[in-house]
Enzyme design. Structure first.
Site, PDB file in Angstrom:
ATOM      1  N   SER A   1       0.847  -1.184   0.001  1.00  0.00           N
ATOM      2  CA  SER A   1      -0.153   0.222   0.053  1.00  0.00           C
ATOM      3  C   SER A   1       0.964   1.271  -0.075  1.00  0.00           C
ATOM      4  O   SER A   1       0.429   2.356  -0.309  1.00  0.00           O
ATOM      5  CB  SER A   1      -0.969   0.018   1.095  1.00  0.00           C
ATOM      6  OG  SER A   1      -0.283   0.111   2.432  1.00  0.00           O
TER       7      SER A   1
ATOM      8  N   GLY B   1      -2.085  -4.265   0.978  1.00  0.00           N
ATOM      9  CA  GLY B   1      -2.318  -5.627   1.517  1.00  0.00           C
ATOM     10  C   GLY B   1      -1.131  -6.714   0.919  1.00  0.00           C
ATOM     11  O   GLY B   1      -1.353  -7.768   1.657  1.00  0.00           O
TER      12      GLY B   1
ATOM     13  N   ASN C   1       3.874  -6.542   5.762  1.00  0.00           N
ATOM     14  CA  ASN C   1       2.832  -7.292   6.059  1.00  0.00           C
ATOM     15  C   ASN C   1       3.160  -8.710   6.728  1.00  0.00           C
ATOM     16  O   ASN C   1       2.421  -9.286   7.485  1.00  0.00           O
ATOM     17  CB  ASN C   1       1.655  -7.579   5.037  1.00  0.00           C
ATOM     18  CG  ASN C   1       1.051  -5.939   4.794  1.00  0.00           C
ATOM     19  OD1 ASN C   1       0.401  -5.463   5.606  1.00  0.00           O
ATOM     20  ND2 ASN C   1       1.315  -5.712   3.645  1.00  0.00           N
TER      21      ASN C   1
ATOM     22  N   ASP D   1      -5.258   8.043   9.553  1.00  0.00           N
ATOM     23  CA  ASP D   1      -5.000   6.801  10.174  1.00  0.00           C
ATOM     24  C   ASP D   1      -3.727   6.761  10.950  1.00  0.00           C
ATOM     25  O   ASP D   1      -3.331   5.842  11.617  1.00  0.00           O
ATOM     26  CB  ASP D   1      -5.095   5.746   9.124  1.00  0.00           C
ATOM     27  CG  ASP D   1      -3.928   5.924   8.004  1.00  0.00           C
ATOM     28  OD1 ASP D   1      -2.942   6.558   8.156  1.00  0.00           O
ATOM     29  OD2 ASP D   1      -4.283   5.043   7.060  1.00  0.00           O
TER      30      ASP D   1
ATOM     31  N   HIS E   1      -0.325   6.057   6.770  1.00  0.00           N
ATOM     32  CA  HIS E   1       0.020   6.185   5.406  1.00  0.00           C
ATOM     33  C   HIS E   1       0.282   7.700   4.964  1.00  0.00           C
ATOM     34  O   HIS E   1      -0.447   8.631   5.620  1.00  0.00           O
ATOM     35  CB  HIS E   1      -0.977   5.724   4.489  1.00  0.00           C
ATOM     36  CG  HIS E   1      -1.265   4.280   4.592  1.00  0.00           C
ATOM     37  ND1 HIS E   1      -2.070   3.857   5.349  1.00  0.00           N
ATOM     38  CD2 HIS E   1      -0.729   3.216   3.773  1.00  0.00           C
ATOM     39  CE1 HIS E   1      -2.025   2.617   5.136  1.00  0.00           C
ATOM     40  NE2 HIS E   1      -1.217   2.192   4.071  1.00  0.00           N
TER      41      HIS E   1
END
Length: 228
Positions: A51, A89, A117, A200, A203
């Site tokens: 991402s 992801g 991840n 968030d 990012h």
């Protein structure tokens, strides 16, 4: 850096993983990203990642850090075209699964940004290392003259000090083994700064992505020899 911002990095890994479920079609995204520019004779710089590469949460992919690199290339009048093959992801296993398809397009400079991840899932370092090495091997086999660049990531110590240390070491070790240019931590100068991150807290904003892109450019530009 991760020792100073363990909570931030823990959230980073969580949101990176969650982003996969928020993207409606990762296949469509990758397909769009890898359409060749038939009208151009420029060489290709391909960014292969998750991402952070894809530009999750930005208004347009043109704000993602690979696009910042493209602007730098254009300003320097270098004959290179950036392709953003980031998928939100993505794990190292996912990247390993799609690399051969991505390599249907010619690659002159390959920039690898995967692994965060894996860290969230606590995937064994040996498995992440093997997946990343397989991706690198695929690029080297298909395009042996391609330049290789590694963008590193870190996990917080609450994953366990041994795991965090071993995970961080994946990237310089692979870079050294494969003679890759290394940027040790992709989010240098951006991680943990609320002014440079989206709501968030994870990012980068467009401003943060510009800083990331500027830093990536510093690591990358030496792999882009002069004009045709």
């Amino acid at each position: 850096m991760y020792t100073r911002k363990p909570i931030y990095l823990a959230l980073l890994l969580l949101v990176l993983s969650a982003c996969g479920s928020k993207q409606s079609s990762t296949t469509d995204t990758a397909a769009a990203a890898t359409k060749p520019d038939s009208a151009s004779s420029a060489k290709t710089v391909l960014f292969f990642g998750d991402s952070l590469t894809a530009g999750y949460g930005l208004d347009d992919q043109s704000q993602a850090f690979p696009a910042v690199v493209q602007n730098k290339i254009d300003s320097a009048k270098l004959p290179y075209h950036v392709v953003n093959a980031g998928v939100s992801g993505e794990t190292s296993a996912g990247g390993r699964g799609r690399i051969n398809w991505i390599l249907k397009q010619k690659v002159d400079v390959f920039v690898l940004e995967l692994g965060a991840n894996d860290g969230l899932r606590g995937i064994p370092v040996s498995e992440t290392t093997a997946n990343l090495q397989a991706i690198i091997d695929a690029v080297k086999a298909k395009y042996p003259q391609a330049k290789l660049v590694m963008l590193g990531m870190q996990v917080p110590p609450n994953m366990g000090n041994v795991y965090a240390y071993s995970f961080k070491a994946i990237f310089p070790e692979l870079a050294s083994k494969n003679k890759m240019t290394l940027m040790p931590f992709l989010l240098k100068d951006v991680a943990g700064n609320p002014k440079l991150n989206q709501k968030d807290g994870i990012h980068p904003t467009a401003e943060g992505a510009k800083i990331v892109g500027d830093n990536v450019w510093k690591a990358l530009h030496g792999e882009l020899p002069g004009k045709n």
